[in-house]
Scaffold this motif. Sequence first.
Motif, PDB file in Angstrom:
ATOM      1  N   HIS A   1     -68.659 -71.036 -13.409  1.00  0.00           N
ATOM      2  CA  HIS A   1     -68.135 -70.105 -12.320  1.00  0.00           C
ATOM      3  C   HIS A   1     -68.956 -70.578 -11.165  1.00  0.00           C
ATOM      4  O   HIS A   1     -68.581 -70.828  -9.959  1.00  0.00           O
ATOM      5  CB  HIS A   1     -68.517 -68.785 -12.600  1.00  0.00           C
ATOM      6  CG  HIS A   1     -68.229 -67.705 -11.570  1.00  0.00           C
ATOM      7  ND1 HIS A   1     -66.916 -67.621 -10.975  1.00  0.00           N
ATOM      8  CD2 HIS A   1     -69.077 -67.238 -10.284  1.00  0.00           C
ATOM      9  CE1 HIS A   1     -66.989 -66.688  -9.786  1.00  0.00           C
ATOM     10  NE2 HIS A   1     -68.120 -66.511  -9.517  1.00  0.00           N
ATOM     11  N   TRP A   2     -70.400 -70.568 -11.138  1.00  0.00           N
ATOM     12  CA  TRP A   2     -71.127 -70.685  -9.972  1.00  0.00           C
ATOM     13  C   TRP A   2     -71.609 -71.957  -9.549  1.00  0.00           C
ATOM     14  O   TRP A   2     -71.575 -72.338  -8.259  1.00  0.00           O
ATOM     15  CB  TRP A   2     -72.406 -69.936 -10.141  1.00  0.00           C
ATOM     16  CG  TRP A   2     -72.605 -68.579 -10.179  1.00  0.00           C
ATOM     17  CD1 TRP A   2     -72.514 -67.773 -11.508  1.00  0.00           C
ATOM     18  CD2 TRP A   2     -72.349 -67.503  -9.287  1.00  0.00           C
ATOM     19  NE1 TRP A   2     -72.464 -66.544 -11.155  1.00  0.00           N
ATOM     20  CE2 TRP A   2     -72.232 -66.169  -9.954  1.00  0.00           C
ATOM     21  CE3 TRP A   2     -71.989 -67.621  -7.839  1.00  0.00           C
ATOM     22  CZ2 TRP A   2     -71.893 -65.054  -9.253  1.00  0.00           C
ATOM     23  CZ3 TRP A   2     -71.797 -66.560  -7.159  1.00  0.00           C
ATOM     24  CH2 TRP A   2     -72.000 -65.103  -7.751  1.00  0.00           C
TER      25      TRP A   2
ATOM     26  N   HIS B   1     -76.243 -60.635 -15.460  1.00  0.00           N
ATOM     27  CA  HIS B   1     -75.470 -62.024 -15.075  1.00  0.00           C
ATOM     28  C   HIS B   1     -76.027 -62.492 -13.717  1.00  0.00           C
ATOM     29  O   HIS B   1     -75.875 -63.662 -13.396  1.00  0.00           O
ATOM     30  CB  HIS B   1     -74.002 -61.460 -14.950  1.00  0.00           C
ATOM     31  CG  HIS B   1     -73.352 -61.886 -16.199  1.00  0.00           C
ATOM     32  ND1 HIS B   1     -72.361 -62.637 -16.651  1.00  0.00           N
ATOM     33  CD2 HIS B   1     -73.838 -61.171 -17.382  1.00  0.00           C
ATOM     34  CE1 HIS B   1     -72.171 -62.660 -18.008  1.00  0.00           C
ATOM     35  NE2 HIS B   1     -72.797 -61.809 -18.599  1.00  0.00           N
ATOM     36  N   SER B   2     -76.369 -61.483 -12.813  1.00  0.00           N
ATOM     37  CA  SER B   2     -76.725 -61.962 -11.403  1.00  0.00           C
ATOM     38  C   SER B   2     -78.041 -62.861 -11.563  1.00  0.00           C
ATOM     39  O   SER B   2     -78.063 -63.824 -10.591  1.00  0.00           O
ATOM     40  CB  SER B   2     -76.968 -60.869 -10.499  1.00  0.00           C
ATOM     41  OG  SER B   2     -77.921 -60.234 -11.132  1.00  0.00           O
TER      42      SER B   2
ATOM     43  N   ASP C   1     -71.479 -68.777 -17.079  1.00  0.00           N
ATOM     44  CA  ASP C   1     -71.672 -68.547 -15.457  1.00  0.00           C
ATOM     45  C   ASP C   1     -71.868 -69.825 -14.995  1.00  0.00           C
ATOM     46  O   ASP C   1     -71.545 -69.790 -13.658  1.00  0.00           O
ATOM     47  CB  ASP C   1     -73.018 -67.867 -15.516  1.00  0.00           C
ATOM     48  CG  ASP C   1     -73.046 -66.268 -15.906  1.00  0.00           C
ATOM     49  OD1 ASP C   1     -71.893 -65.856 -15.874  1.00  0.00           O
ATOM     50  OD2 ASP C   1     -74.131 -65.754 -16.212  1.00  0.00           O
TER      51      ASP C   1
ATOM     52  N   ALA D   1     -76.755 -66.274 -11.972  1.00  0.00           N
ATOM     53  CA  ALA D   1     -76.225 -66.849 -10.551  1.00  0.00           C
ATOM     54  C   ALA D   1     -77.214 -67.280  -9.677  1.00  0.00           C
ATOM     55  O   ALA D   1     -77.095 -68.322  -9.118  1.00  0.00           O
ATOM     56  CB  ALA D   1     -75.516 -65.782 -10.003  1.00  0.00           C
TER      57      ALA D   1
ATOM     58  N   ASN E   1     -73.648 -67.135 -22.551  1.00  0.00           N
ATOM     59  CA  ASN E   1     -73.111 -66.607 -21.151  1.00  0.00           C
ATOM     60  C   ASN E   1     -73.655 -67.618 -20.120  1.00  0.00           C
ATOM     61  O   ASN E   1     -73.029 -67.578 -18.984  1.00  0.00           O
ATOM     62  CB  ASN E   1     -73.975 -65.068 -20.801  1.00  0.00           C
ATOM     63  CG  ASN E   1     -73.301 -64.222 -21.516  1.00  0.00           C
ATOM     64  OD1 ASN E   1     -71.970 -64.275 -21.777  1.00  0.00           O
ATOM     65  ND2 ASN E   1     -73.815 -63.009 -22.058  1.00  0.00           N
ATOM     66  N   TYR E   2     -74.894 -68.123 -20.187  1.00  0.00           N
ATOM     67  CA  TYR E   2     -75.292 -68.949 -19.025  1.00  0.00           C
ATOM     68  C   TYR E   2     -74.434 -70.160 -18.552  1.00  0.00           C
ATOM     69  O   TYR E   2     -73.910 -70.574 -17.670  1.00  0.00           O
ATOM     70  CB  TYR E   2     -76.495 -69.611 -19.397  1.00  0.00           C
ATOM     71  CG  TYR E   2     -77.323 -70.559 -18.352  1.00  0.00           C
ATOM     72  CD1 TYR E   2     -77.707 -69.859 -17.083  1.00  0.00           C
ATOM     73  CD2 TYR E   2     -77.802 -71.589 -18.694  1.00  0.00           C
ATOM     74  CE1 TYR E   2     -78.252 -70.810 -16.068  1.00  0.00           C
ATOM     75  CE2 TYR E   2     -78.222 -72.480 -17.658  1.00  0.00           C
ATOM     76  CZ  TYR E   2     -78.634 -71.958 -16.537  1.00  0.00           C
ATOM     77  OH  TYR E   2     -79.016 -72.742 -15.529  1.00  0.00           O
TER      78      TYR E   2
END
Lengths: 98, 351
Positions: B278-279, B235-236, B275, B239, B271-272
């Motif tokens: 969130h980011w 996941h990072s 994410d 990010a 997932n992207y």
Amino acid sequence: MKVIKEAIAGTLESSDVLVKVAPTEKGTREVVLRSEVIKQFGEQIKQVVTDALDKLSVSAGSIVIEDKGALDCVIRARVQAAVLRGCSSEELDWRRLS
Amino acid sequence: MNAIDEFSTISPNDSPNVMVVVRKLLGTNNLELDNQVEAFVVCRRDGRVVACAGLDHNTIKCVAVAEQFRGESLSLRLGSETVKLAAERSQFHLFLYSPPHNLPFFRGWSFYPLVEVPQLVVLMENSPIAIQAYCDGLREQRRQGSKIGGIVLNANPFTLGHQCLVEEAARACDWLHVFVVREDASLFSYADRLALVAAGVKHLDRVSLHPGSDYIISRATFPGYFLKDDALVDHSWAAIDLLLFREYIAPALGITHRYVGTEPFDPVTGNYNKDMEHWLQHAASAAPAITVIEVPRVSVRGIPVSASQVRRLLTRRDFDAIRDLVPASTLQFLEQKFSAAHNVTEEVGNQ
């Protein structure tokens, strides 16, 4: 002379300098200096770089200098090497390199 | 003091014996061997491997120096050799990932921090000016408006799903900036993908089409995107890519909203999207928050349109089925490109 391709010369080691040259989109000459001794010698290093570029009549290119405390003669040699590589220079006027 | 250091370049596949030692050195530094690395710089002291650094295209990975040899000039020589190796492979603009506490180490290699996922990882590049020069170029294409949209597409190939997404975003915004992923890691080349997007959005006013860059879903900023089969997509990485967008690209263009299609099939892209919210929107950052708008993916006969579906149909040359899923410009291109003579066996990339 114009920088027509990316090239490097030098190393990251102490007392050396890594010079990176690349073509610029707008055909300008841009020098960026980063040095560990920029406070003490920034102006002088810039002068050495400018002189070396002028002697080779470099009119266009991005020249990034990552200095690790190199002596003037080292800076000059590294700038010349990177520029000659980046300009794909075949014929050399050795008098310009003194 | 007078130990002799020998630097050499090895290819992981050709040197299994050395790789055993390299793997061990990485292991003692809590690093794993990254199988994307194409070449390693290895330093031997008195015959023993004491340091290594790997290169995957334009990204430096797997850097380790044996603990008892740190604090010497060894790391700077390692850095120089790695930069030289990259130059020999025509890679000048380099990236690397570092844990935040190692940032000073790589500053010594003349790498500069771009974005940081706090306490986890920093993305660095080997230029003090590249990101600024890139943003200066973007700023020249800024448009007036209070609601400025942004979309990033791989468009592999450009489908009706992409077209509807762009149309809907363009309707909702004062101006829309569309980026096409530049990395050539997909079935269709970047040039072809860009041309298909250009053809598919040219009927829209108030839309700018931008070429991709190293800073937008590239091998360097988001390696996992191009390695879908690998379950270990971290996941990072997403990010990092999203923080680059939030902290550099969006401010340069004044982007306030990012549009994305819902992703019912592909887990990485799914997932992207999570994410992304969130980011871009919620995470703490010096840059302003960007509102993420997920647009339901357009469906044909109850099935969401996806580029991967088009690629599957293409392996069977089922142009009748493809016709329903892509704009006329894409269909024409596919029919020309994939005459019966060619075979589509590759199944790479996504979207």
